[in-house]
Design an enzyme around this catalytic site. Sequence first.
Site, PDB file in Angstrom:
ATOM      1  N   ARG A   1     -15.817   1.566  -3.263  1.00 55.65           N
ATOM      2  CA  ARG A   1     -16.087   0.349  -3.967  1.00 55.65           C
ATOM      3  C   ARG A   1     -17.913   0.157  -4.224  1.00 55.65           C
ATOM      4  NH1 ARG A   1     -12.601  -3.975  -0.023  1.00 55.65           N
ATOM      5  NH2 ARG A   1     -10.780  -3.749  -1.438  1.00 55.65           N
TER       6      ARG A   1
ATOM      7  N   ASN B   1      -1.562  -7.619  16.505  1.00 54.80           N
ATOM      8  CA  ASN B   1      -1.676  -6.077  16.013  1.00 54.80           C
ATOM      9  C   ASN B   1      -2.114  -5.139  17.472  1.00 54.80           C
ATOM     10  OD1 ASN B   1      -1.365  -5.625  13.143  1.00 54.80           O
ATOM     11  ND2 ASN B   1      -2.754  -7.370  13.197  1.00 54.80           N
TER      12      ASN B   1
ATOM     13  N   HIS C   1     -14.879  -2.404   9.251  1.00 57.01           N
ATOM     14  CA  HIS C   1     -14.496  -2.880   7.916  1.00 57.01           C
ATOM     15  C   HIS C   1     -13.939  -4.292   7.942  1.00 57.01           C
ATOM     16  CE1 HIS C   1     -11.847  -2.695   4.244  1.00 57.01           C
ATOM     17  NE2 HIS C   1     -10.942  -3.443   5.044  1.00 57.01           N
TER      18      HIS C   1
ATOM     19  N   ILE D   1       0.779  -1.238  -0.118  1.00 53.64           N
ATOM     20  CA  ILE D   1      -0.190   0.088   0.049  1.00 53.64           C
ATOM     21  C   ILE D   1       0.915   1.288  -0.126  1.00 53.64           C
ATOM     22  CG2 ILE D   1      -1.770   1.481   1.413  1.00 53.64           C
ATOM     23  CD1 ILE D   1      -2.752  -1.183   2.143  1.00 53.64           C
TER      24      ILE D   1
ATOM     25  N   ARG E   1      -8.206 -15.712  14.271  1.00 55.85           N
ATOM     26  CA  ARG E   1      -8.206 -14.259  14.114  1.00 55.85           C
ATOM     27  C   ARG E   1      -8.143 -13.803  15.450  1.00 55.85           C
ATOM     28  NH1 ARG E   1     -10.973 -10.487  11.379  1.00 55.85           N
ATOM     29  NH2 ARG E   1     -12.083  -9.081  12.726  1.00 55.85           N
TER      30      ARG E   1
ATOM     31  N   ASN F   1      -5.184  -3.643   9.402  1.00 53.30           N
ATOM     32  CA  ASN F   1      -6.466  -4.315  10.046  1.00 53.30           C
ATOM     33  C   ASN F   1      -6.006  -5.010  11.064  1.00 53.30           C
ATOM     34  OD1 ASN F   1      -8.593  -3.748   8.139  1.00 53.30           O
ATOM     35  ND2 ASN F   1      -7.646  -5.017   6.567  1.00 53.30           N
TER      36      ASN F   1
ATOM     37  N   ASP G   1     -14.524   0.994   1.277  1.00 53.02           N
ATOM     38  CA  ASP G   1     -15.642   0.421   1.020  1.00 53.02           C
ATOM     39  C   ASP G   1     -16.718   1.431   0.410  1.00 53.02           C
ATOM     40  OD1 ASP G   1     -14.600  -1.754   2.583  1.00 53.02           O
ATOM     41  OD2 ASP G   1     -14.567  -0.669   4.365  1.00 53.02           O
TER      42      ASP G   1
END
Length: 326
Positions: free
Chosen positions: A163, A106, A188, A16, A99, A132, A160
């Site tokens: 999109r 993170n 998100h 990114i 998850r 994320n 989002d």
Amino acid sequence: MKKPINVTVTGATGQIAYSLLFRIAAGCMFGTDQPVNLTLLGRAGSNNAAMTGTMMELEDCAFPLLWNMVDTTDPMQGFRDADVALLVGARPRGPGMERADLLQANASIFQTQGRALNEVASRDVKVLVVGNPCNTNAWIAMKNAPDLKAENFSALMRLDQNRAEAQLAKRLQVRTTDLAHVAVWGNHSPSMAADVTFSTACGESVLPKLDNVWLEKEFAPTVAKRGGAILAARGASSAASAASASVDHMHDWVLGSNQRWVTMAVPSKGQYGVPEGMVFGFPCVCENGVATPVEGLALTDVTKTKILANIRELQAEAQAVKEFVP
Ligand code: NDP
């Protein structure tokens, strides 16, 4: 000439950033009359050679607006006097990682970064979390920066919205610039709620031109699962589009959205029943550097149900990282 803005970017070795940094330096984020000083904050212990290469390329562009550029792996140095912080770097999900493991891995990154922002960034710093799970990461950073205002923090949901607008424009055979009032609520994640209830195309409501089957069976799932579809098609996750949405988000936050609705995940003040402080996607209007969620909309029952599901999901994420939040 204007005074330069100090911009700190994390995740500068990633894909990114490889798109984002060049657009910032070219003037797309803050305007073509606004110089920037870039600080690239790398990960301690990482081989940051790719970051050095990116800096060499930035230098080779001879951007007139890029006045200064430094790199560091120390957050206290990296965020010093930052006016804008783009938190892109995040631990990717590895093989066998649940998850919950990802959330935890993170959480410690954003705890450290929140503390450093609290200590050394400009008191008006604008923070955009891209890495994320971005809503929860932004919430962790915000909670660890008690001396900064909650409104300084946000997370990226503009991708989002972009999109959703692209899908809608294609369906209605209009240009994205003909559309207004497209919103995406919540987290998100695939639970997000894309909402065209208030949307217009060329000033007219889009609802009479759309059928519910398309909206529920095609539009909403396409928007929510677009990231996965891009990963499958390209063999790598969305990068240029995420960078472009980051540019849009920060551009509108700093320079204003001209009354246009722009989706941003921002700390709730209790709007629409979203618990106070939860970093939640709302349609916002930006003016004078302040992003304000649009209030008083008569939501459909479908949107209300989806908002509730997103609240529950974010509460579960918050629960999983509670030891990282004071
Ligand atoms: P890449 O995998 O290309 O790069 C990841 C970056 O994060 C690298 O710079 C890496 O540094 C850094 N990083 C990895 N682990 C850590 C760590 N423990 N601490 C600090 N930094 C770390 O990812 P992308 O650039 O494609 O994506 C970046 C993030 O953006 C991801 O979390 C992705 O899911 C998210 N994203 C969010 C979107 C949104 O709409 N909110 C859309 C698309 C992506 P190093 O090289 O040192 O390992």
